[in-house]
Design an enzyme around this catalytic site. Sequence first.
Site, PDB file in Angstrom:
ATOM      1  N   ASP A 191      -9.277   1.337  -6.961  1.00  0.00           N
ATOM      2  CA  ASP A 191     -10.491   1.989  -7.198  1.00  0.00           C
ATOM      3  C   ASP A 191     -10.648   2.221  -8.803  1.00  0.00           C
ATOM      4  OD1 ASP A 191     -10.901   2.333  -4.836  1.00  0.00           O
ATOM      5  OD2 ASP A 191     -11.467   4.496  -4.796  1.00  0.00           O
ATOM      6  N   HIS A 267      -2.824  -1.538  -4.772  1.00  0.00           N
ATOM      7  CA  HIS A 267      -2.457  -2.511  -3.747  1.00  0.00           C
ATOM      8  C   HIS A 267      -2.155  -3.969  -4.598  1.00  0.00           C
ATOM      9  CE1 HIS A 267      -3.510   0.348  -0.556  1.00  0.00           C
ATOM     10  NE2 HIS A 267      -3.857   0.947  -1.733  1.00  0.00           N
ATOM     11  N   SER A 378      -5.226   6.111 -14.539  1.00  0.00           N
ATOM     12  CA  SER A 378      -4.680   5.186 -15.619  1.00  0.00           C
ATOM     13  C   SER A 378      -5.418   3.907 -15.516  1.00  0.00           C
ATOM     14  CB  SER A 378      -3.161   5.031 -15.251  1.00  0.00           C
ATOM     15  OG  SER A 378      -2.578   4.597 -16.446  1.00  0.00           O
TER      16      SER A 378
END
Length: 409
Positions: A191, A267, A378
């Site tokens: 995200d 991911h 981050s």
Amino acid sequence: MAAAVARGGVAALRRSSLLTSCNFLIHENLCVRTGVLWKQPPSRTFFSDRKKLHTAPLGQVFRLRPFHVLIATGGGYAGYRKYEDYKLEQLEKRGIEAPVKLASEWEVALYKSVPTRLLSRAWGRLNQVELPTWLRKPVYSLYIWTFGVNMKEAAVEDLHHYRNLSEFFRRKLKPQARPVCCLHSVISPSDGKILNFGQVKNCEVEQVKGVTYSLESFLGPRISTEELHFSQAPPGNSFQQQLVTKEGNELYHCVIYLAPGDYHCFHSPTDWRVSHRRHFPGSLMSVNPGVARWIKELFCHNERVVLTGDWKHGFFSLTAVGATNVGSIRIYFDQDLHTNSPCYSKGSYNDFSFISNNNKEGIPMRKGEHLGEFNLGSTIVLIFEAPKDFKFHLKTGQKIRFGEALGSL
């Protein structure tokens, strides 16, 4: 008779005062004998109708506890972030791009002198402090309101379930919350917000529009071709040309900023093989879009973990960039990785190869497979090789979720 009673009362008062003085001297003597270098203020005693009233020392009344510090710092930061987000929203509504004003060398040096690594380690330990059950909902609710967290997507929605902030940051999502796109070759690994994307030109990569960093400084010296299964490039070529292994291909990049309220795991963005890991210890400056517009080569200054390998079109890399309070970067299949450790010094890097005599293929990753996590927001940077007809399906500044398409052929 009255005079005798008065003399008796005065004598009793003197004895009481003498006892109080002796108690104070004994207490002070004990502090010295036990090696205490400070003097604990004694509790004060007052007499009112023959009843003793005791007051606690000021140090006990105003003693700070971990969750007091947590609430104070968290509340102040929440207010600051709300104000910064409001200013950016107002500019975006007017169709005005935030102005680029680069920091001077002394400003960057001053910022880097702040012990952000030490502060991040302290923040990490503070996040491990177990919160009282009654305090969890108010603290997490403040965080949810500040950063717009959608708890309906969380696998566990009950806020009392998370014992500390670290567990709350690393919360898992419901399985159906992030479907993985199967139609496109590259998906978003996390995200976040798209800061920039496009082709790499002249060995420079844009972290935001108009602010660049060096490709070679960011990735470090080229890894041996044996590890990456690449053909040897001519020695006279530039660093960018050496990464492109197939004729007619180009080098592309995409920068995704994870805000503190975003899902913190990342991911695999495609089907690829990870053959090498390079860890750069460095500063832990903030990587929010405002700072990215201010400090040139911000991502080269910060601590980061570079995973390199190959996919069906050639070179592929994913870099997890650390930030303030995000010294911890975890890669699930790499147990030897320890970030923000005092054992490593800034300006160095350490390599680890997943290619060995027993494993010639490295670490195979499937698109959408769990890869790693941050402890707070981050940045993820993708740099990869693809044919010239590769197209991004993005807009700068747009919000994106893990599993959605980045681009395709």
